[in-house]
Scaffold this motif. Sequence first.
Motif, mmCIF file in Angstrom:
data_model
loop_
_atom_site.group_PDB
_atom_site.id
_atom_site.type_symbol
_atom_site.label_atom_id
_atom_site.label_comp_id
_atom_site.label_asym_id
_atom_site.label_seq_id
_atom_site.Cartn_x
_atom_site.Cartn_y
_atom_site.Cartn_z
ATOM 1 N N MET D 1 0.835 -1.203 0.000
ATOM 2 C CA MET D 1 0.000 0.000 0.000
ATOM 3 C C MET D 1 0.873 1.257 0.000
ATOM 4 N N GLN D 2 1.989 1.192 0.704
ATOM 5 C CA GLN D 2 2.893 2.346 0.706
ATOM 6 C C GLN D 2 3.569 2.501 -0.649
ATOM 7 N N LEU D 3 3.925 1.355 -1.273
ATOM 8 C CA LEU D 3 4.551 1.374 -2.605
ATOM 9 C C LEU D 3 3.704 2.162 -3.594
ATOM 10 N N ILE D 4 2.388 1.983 -3.521
ATOM 11 C CA ILE D 4 1.524 2.637 -4.506
ATOM 12 C C ILE D 4 0.892 3.924 -3.967
ATOM 13 N N GLY D 5 1.205 4.270 -2.714
ATOM 14 C CA GLY D 5 0.752 5.554 -2.169
ATOM 15 C C GLY D 5 -0.738 5.618 -1.888
ATOM 16 N N ALA D 6 -1.321 4.516 -1.402
ATOM 17 C CA ALA D 6 -2.767 4.475 -1.170
ATOM 18 C C ALA D 6 -3.159 5.265 0.083
ATOM 19 N N ARG D 7 -4.370 5.788 0.066
ATOM 20 C CA ARG D 7 -4.908 6.595 1.156
ATOM 21 C C ARG D 7 -6.296 6.089 1.517
ATOM 22 N N LEU D 8 -6.576 5.985 2.825
ATOM 23 C CA LEU D 8 -7.881 5.540 3.296
ATOM 24 C C LEU D 8 -8.813 6.752 3.338
ATOM 25 N N ASP D 9 -9.878 6.734 2.531
ATOM 26 C CA ASP D 9 -10.740 7.920 2.423
ATOM 27 C C ASP D 9 -11.978 7.853 3.315
ATOM 28 N N ALA D 10 -12.498 6.641 3.547
ATOM 29 C CA ALA D 10 -13.710 6.513 4.352
ATOM 30 C C ALA D 10 -13.771 5.124 4.946
ATOM 31 N N VAL D 11 -14.217 5.039 6.175
ATOM 32 C CA VAL D 11 -14.378 3.757 6.860
ATOM 33 C C VAL D 11 -15.664 3.787 7.656
ATOM 34 N N GLU D 12 -16.543 2.849 7.410
ATOM 35 C CA GLU D 12 -17.674 2.607 8.304
ATOM 36 C C GLU D 12 -17.876 1.097 8.382
ATOM 37 N N PRO D 13 -18.700 0.602 9.288
ATOM 38 C CA PRO D 13 -18.836 -0.851 9.420
ATOM 39 C C PRO D 13 -19.237 -1.500 8.099
ATOM 40 N N GLY D 14 -18.361 -2.307 7.540
ATOM 41 C CA GLY D 14 -18.669 -3.034 6.321
ATOM 42 C C GLY D 14 -18.409 -2.280 5.036
ATOM 43 N N VAL D 15 -17.953 -1.042 5.114
ATOM 44 C CA VAL D 15 -17.694 -0.241 3.906
ATOM 45 C C VAL D 15 -16.389 0.541 4.054
ATOM 46 N N VAL D 16 -15.544 0.474 3.019
ATOM 47 C CA VAL D 16 -14.272 1.199 3.052
ATOM 48 C C VAL D 16 -13.985 1.810 1.687
ATOM 49 N N GLU D 17 -13.444 3.023 1.694
ATOM 50 C CA GLU D 17 -12.986 3.662 0.455
ATOM 51 C C GLU D 17 -11.507 4.012 0.542
ATOM 52 N N ILE D 18 -10.798 3.715 -0.558
ATOM 53 C CA ILE D 18 -9.348 3.921 -0.646
ATOM 54 C C ILE D 18 -9.064 4.652 -1.944
ATOM 55 N N SER D 19 -8.005 5.445 -1.998
ATOM 56 C CA SER D 19 -7.633 6.036 -3.290
ATOM 57 C C SER D 19 -6.125 6.163 -3.437
ATOM 58 N N ILE D 20 -5.671 6.208 -4.680
ATOM 59 C CA ILE D 20 -4.263 6.513 -4.950
ATOM 60 C C ILE D 20 -4.199 7.602 -6.024
ATOM 61 N N PRO D 21 -3.232 8.471 -5.912
ATOM 62 C CA PRO D 21 -3.000 9.439 -6.987
ATOM 63 C C PRO D 21 -2.353 8.715 -8.172
ATOM 64 N N PHE D 22 -2.610 9.206 -9.380
ATOM 65 C CA PHE D 22 -1.985 8.640 -10.581
ATOM 66 C C PHE D 22 -0.467 8.750 -10.472
ATOM 67 N N ARG D 23 0.215 7.702 -10.889
ATOM 68 C CA ARG D 23 1.680 7.757 -10.954
ATOM 69 C C ARG D 23 2.153 7.077 -12.221
ATOM 70 N N GLU D 24 3.007 7.754 -12.938
ATOM 71 C CA GLU D 24 3.554 7.271 -14.209
ATOM 72 C C GLU D 24 4.075 5.831 -14.095
ATOM 73 N N ASP D 25 4.762 5.544 -12.983
ATOM 74 C CA ASP D 25 5.436 4.248 -12.880
ATOM 75 C C ASP D 25 4.493 3.097 -12.532
ATOM 76 N N LEU D 26 3.199 3.385 -12.376
ATOM 77 C CA LEU D 26 2.230 2.308 -12.128
ATOM 78 C C LEU D 26 1.459 1.960 -13.405
ATOM 79 N N THR D 27 1.879 2.497 -14.520
ATOM 80 C CA THR D 27 1.137 2.297 -15.774
ATOM 81 C C THR D 27 1.675 1.112 -16.571
ATOM 82 N N GLN D 28 0.820 0.624 -17.483
ATOM 83 C CA GLN D 28 1.271 -0.415 -18.418
ATOM 84 C C GLN D 28 1.576 0.226 -19.774
ATOM 85 N N GLN D 29 1.640 -0.569 -20.826
ATOM 86 C CA GLN D 29 2.143 -0.073 -22.116
ATOM 87 C C GLN D 29 1.314 1.063 -22.730
ATOM 88 N N ASP D 30 0.036 1.199 -22.360
ATOM 89 C CA ASP D 30 -0.819 2.227 -22.966
ATOM 90 C C ASP D 30 -0.957 3.489 -22.108
#
Lengths: 115, 115, 115, 115
Positions: D1-30
């Motif tokens: 999670m640290q490698l990709i820079g993920a962030r926990l945006d919301a947590v409630e019982p049974g529901v979680v939201e996470i996000s990462i900012p775009f990073r060039e080095d996480l892309t594939q050929q396109d």
Amino acid sequence: MQLIGARLDAVEPGVVEISIPFREDLTQQDGFIHAGIVTTILDSACGYAAFTLMPAASSVLSVEFKVNLLAPAKGSTISARAEVKRAGRTLTVCSADAFADGKLCATMLGTMISR
Amino acid sequence: MQLIGARLDAVEPGVVEISIPFREDLTQQDGFIHAGIVTTILDSACGYAAFTLMPAASSVLSVEFKVNLLAPAKGSTISARAEVKRAGRTLTVCSADAFADGKLCATMLGTMISR
Amino acid sequence: MQLIGARLDAVEPGVVEISIPFREDLTQQDGFIHAGIVTTILDSACGYAAFTLMPAASSVLSVEFKVNLLAPAKGSTISARAEVKRAGRTLTVCSADAFADGKLCATMLGTMISR
Amino acid sequence: MQLIGARLDAVEPGVVEISIPFREDLTQQDGFIHAGIVTTILDSACGYAAFTLMPAASSVLSVEFKVNLLAPAKGSTISARAEVKRAGRTLTVCSADAFADGKLCATMLGTMISR
């Protein structure tokens, strides 16, 4: 693939092997390679395996895949071996196994599309 | 299994083969055996394969499975061959292939639980 | 669908509901509706849901699906509600839930193809 | 999670939201975020969502998951929203959607185990 340092170990029609060396920064909380990284290797192996049976000008995309995590991905090398189960005109179905130092640690069944 | 007339063809530790004769009333709109029936055979084969490696008193339930339908299930016999990929204390992961008159028509990757 | 006595309960663009009455001969060893039958209902609901968003002349086939069995399918009615997650030119992805007398008993994520 | 820079945006019982900012080095050929990275975010969201309903002392592991890739993961933020479909004593089933700048780009159905 470059981010995780993957290497293509073997290619034949319908079969591909890929491996990555263990890296501290690819691990999760228990020190094992993160499921997402193991999935990346499996998915890449499936994509390449499908690609070996596609027309030269085409490119390959993953439609979907399912992964079962079977054992901790711990060891100095994580490898994956993918095999085409069925190559269709549009869709290609592949299965792949991942190994941590030769021990089965995950398996994938997935669908690729050529375009 | 009785509804669809399934027959156990082979059993060894971690591997099971099952087959059903073609029946008109198991077909969908195109005259092929319905995907749900092919799934039933694959799932049953996986369940039995997992069961061969479980303690005697246990029973087996399917947790989940994924099926890829690869070709029309058309022919006089539909058979399935399941194999245990990994037998754990609680969960067992199996893969299985289904064949219509010997031709690969579907494949499953699934998880079974003993209780 | 006729074999298992399924009924179409609701249809709107991208959403379909189907149900079957409980039948003794669709059960497995514990008296619950067999996973393969639940899958058949879920798959049929997904196929119809995908079909509602396809051009009139097309027909729909299941490429693959994954099912999680969540609770015993026991009750007087088994129903399924499918929803299109994404409708593409070639492939349509659907999710569906199955209910035994209104209680969630299984869920599917699957891919349909038009031809 | 640290490698990709993920962030926990919301947590409630049974529901979680996470996000990462775009990073060039996480892309594939396109130039899109690699399927394996999208899977990592979805899987992490499912794991955390399952964890919110587990006893305090437990830890969570992924048993298996299926991912459908629905659209290119392209944009300045990739987010995932996971929801528990069923929380059992041993196994928890979650579904999750991933969004690229708010547009649905992938969906997961997976099984988590507590230990």
